[in-house]
Design a protein around this motif. Structure first.
Motif, PDB file in Angstrom:
ATOM      1  N   TRP A 105       0.835  -1.197   0.000  1.00  0.00           N
ATOM      2  CA  TRP A 105       0.000   0.000   0.000  1.00  0.00           C
ATOM      3  C   TRP A 105       0.870   1.248   0.000  1.00  0.00           C
ATOM      4  O   TRP A 105       1.823   1.328   0.762  1.00  0.00           O
ATOM      5  CB  TRP A 105      -0.919   0.005   1.228  1.00  0.00           C
ATOM      6  CG  TRP A 105      -1.855  -1.151   1.223  1.00  0.00           C
ATOM      7  CD1 TRP A 105      -1.672  -2.373   1.814  1.00  0.00           C
ATOM      8  CD2 TRP A 105      -3.110  -1.220   0.562  1.00  0.00           C
ATOM      9  NE1 TRP A 105      -2.746  -3.186   1.557  1.00  0.00           N
ATOM     10  CE2 TRP A 105      -3.639  -2.503   0.790  1.00  0.00           C
ATOM     11  CE3 TRP A 105      -3.843  -0.313  -0.198  1.00  0.00           C
ATOM     12  CZ2 TRP A 105      -4.876  -2.906   0.287  1.00  0.00           C
ATOM     13  CZ3 TRP A 105      -5.056  -0.705  -0.708  1.00  0.00           C
ATOM     14  CH2 TRP A 105      -5.569  -1.988  -0.470  1.00  0.00           C
ATOM     15  N   PRO A 106       0.527   2.242  -0.810  1.00  0.00           N
ATOM     16  CA  PRO A 106       1.277   3.506  -0.782  1.00  0.00           C
ATOM     17  C   PRO A 106       1.130   4.186   0.588  1.00  0.00           C
ATOM     18  O   PRO A 106       0.120   4.013   1.278  1.00  0.00           O
ATOM     19  CB  PRO A 106       0.603   4.356  -1.866  1.00  0.00           C
ATOM     20  CG  PRO A 106      -0.243   3.433  -2.657  1.00  0.00           C
ATOM     21  CD  PRO A 106      -0.535   2.244  -1.803  1.00  0.00           C
ATOM     22  N   VAL A 124      -2.065   6.208   1.837  1.00  0.00           N
ATOM     23  CA  VAL A 124      -3.347   5.545   2.098  1.00  0.00           C
ATOM     24  C   VAL A 124      -3.847   5.866   3.506  1.00  0.00           C
ATOM     25  O   VAL A 124      -5.036   5.941   3.749  1.00  0.00           O
ATOM     26  CB  VAL A 124      -3.245   4.017   1.870  1.00  0.00           C
ATOM     27  CG1 VAL A 124      -4.436   3.278   2.436  1.00  0.00           C
ATOM     28  CG2 VAL A 124      -3.101   3.728   0.389  1.00  0.00           C
ATOM     29  N   GLN A 183     -10.660   1.463   0.414  1.00  0.00           N
ATOM     30  CA  GLN A 183      -9.358   1.064  -0.124  1.00  0.00           C
ATOM     31  C   GLN A 183      -9.393  -0.375  -0.648  1.00  0.00           C
ATOM     32  O   GLN A 183      -8.595  -0.741  -1.490  1.00  0.00           O
ATOM     33  CB  GLN A 183      -8.258   1.175   0.947  1.00  0.00           C
ATOM     34  CG  GLN A 183      -7.876   2.599   1.299  1.00  0.00           C
ATOM     35  CD  GLN A 183      -8.907   3.281   2.178  1.00  0.00           C
ATOM     36  OE1 GLN A 183      -9.435   2.680   3.098  1.00  0.00           O
ATOM     37  NE2 GLN A 183      -9.206   4.533   1.877  1.00  0.00           N
ATOM     38  N   THR A 214      -6.686   4.570  -5.504  1.00  0.00           N
ATOM     39  CA  THR A 214      -5.885   3.504  -4.903  1.00  0.00           C
ATOM     40  C   THR A 214      -6.830   2.563  -4.165  1.00  0.00           C
ATOM     41  O   THR A 214      -7.057   2.702  -2.961  1.00  0.00           O
ATOM     42  CB  THR A 214      -4.835   4.096  -3.947  1.00  0.00           C
ATOM     43  OG1 THR A 214      -4.016   5.000  -4.683  1.00  0.00           O
ATOM     44  CG2 THR A 214      -3.953   3.014  -3.355  1.00  0.00           C
ATOM     45  N   ALA A 250      -4.170   0.938 -10.089  1.00  0.00           N
ATOM     46  CA  ALA A 250      -4.631   1.434  -8.789  1.00  0.00           C
ATOM     47  C   ALA A 250      -3.456   1.805  -7.881  1.00  0.00           C
ATOM     48  O   ALA A 250      -3.640   2.059  -6.700  1.00  0.00           O
ATOM     49  CB  ALA A 250      -5.510   0.388  -8.110  1.00  0.00           C
ATOM     50  N   ASN A 251      -2.231   1.823  -8.442  1.00  0.00           N
ATOM     51  CA  ASN A 251      -1.025   2.169  -7.684  1.00  0.00           C
ATOM     52  C   ASN A 251      -0.757   1.162  -6.557  1.00  0.00           C
ATOM     53  O   ASN A 251      -0.321   1.540  -5.473  1.00  0.00           O
ATOM     54  CB  ASN A 251      -1.099   3.602  -7.148  1.00  0.00           C
ATOM     55  CG  ASN A 251       0.246   4.124  -6.709  1.00  0.00           C
ATOM     56  OD1 ASN A 251       1.279   3.722  -7.222  1.00  0.00           O
ATOM     57  ND2 ASN A 251       0.240   5.010  -5.729  1.00  0.00           N
ATOM     58  N   LEU A 252      -1.049  -0.108  -6.829  1.00  0.00           N
ATOM     59  CA  LEU A 252      -0.852  -1.168  -5.843  1.00  0.00           C
ATOM     60  C   LEU A 252       0.090  -2.224  -6.411  1.00  0.00           C
ATOM     61  O   LEU A 252       0.107  -2.460  -7.624  1.00  0.00           O
ATOM     62  CB  LEU A 252      -2.186  -1.826  -5.489  1.00  0.00           C
ATOM     63  CG  LEU A 252      -3.221  -0.913  -4.852  1.00  0.00           C
ATOM     64  CD1 LEU A 252      -4.562  -1.621  -4.756  1.00  0.00           C
ATOM     65  CD2 LEU A 252      -2.755  -0.440  -3.488  1.00  0.00           C
TER      66      LEU A 252
END
Length: 175
Positions: A47-48, A51, A97, A120, A158-160
């Motif tokens: 996770w970024p 989040v 999320q 995300t 989704a930047n995951l």
């Protein structure tokens, strides 16, 4: 990765593997097992930092889990905690999320994916062909066992990042 960090990750991978081979039966209801998969999916996702400290795990549409998902409330995912939410409108997904798309009939998946475009959010379903429609993870029941497929493009969009340990257990990985 330090050795002390590898052991818990390896143990979790074994737990997920055990769940993957668990048979759906009267003793272990299907959606109790699927709730455990949801937790492990969140756990094995990178996770970024932006989040935040909470992962809102949302069940969109008619809730097939009932009380089976409630034990995930407050469970840790790294430095974050899960909050289980039931959402009945697409607008309600903005705070999520992790989204389990229970309302996959008709244009349910495309409507959710369109609303979450660029966000995300880890999208999950249990609908045949969902990964090909753009859902990141899709659970199936095959010969009374729960399996899953992964869509790496959907996760990246989704930047995951999905763990290689998780991906090694998938029955199909779409690039």
């Amino acid at each position: 990765m330090p050795r002390s960090a590898r052991l818990p990750a390896w143990c979790l991978a074994l737990a997920l593997a055990a769940l993957a081979t668990a048979a759906v039966s009267d003793e272990l209801p299907e959606y109790r097992l699927k709730a455990a998969f949801l937790y492990n999916f969140a756990l094995f996702t990178e996770w970024p930092a932006d989040v935040g400290s909470t992962l809102n795990l949302c069940v969109y549409g008619r809730d097939p889990f009932g009380e089976e998902i409630d034990p995930l409330q407050g469970k840790p995912v790294g430095d974050r905690r899960i909050v289980v939410r039931r959402v009945t409108t697409v607008a309600g997904l903005k705070a999520c999320q992790v989204v389990f798309i229970a309302d996959a009939s008709g244009d349910g998946i495309s409507r959710v994916l369109s609303a979450l475009s660029g966000a995300t959010v880890l999208t999950i379903a249990d609908t045949p062909g969902a990964t090909k429609q753009g859902v990141a993870l899709n659970m199936n029941v095959v010969q009374n066992k729960i399996t899953f497929e992964a869509n790496l493009s959907a996760a990246r969009a989704a930047n995951l990042k999905l763990s290689s340990k998780l991906l090694s257990l998938a029955t199909e990985v779409l690039q």
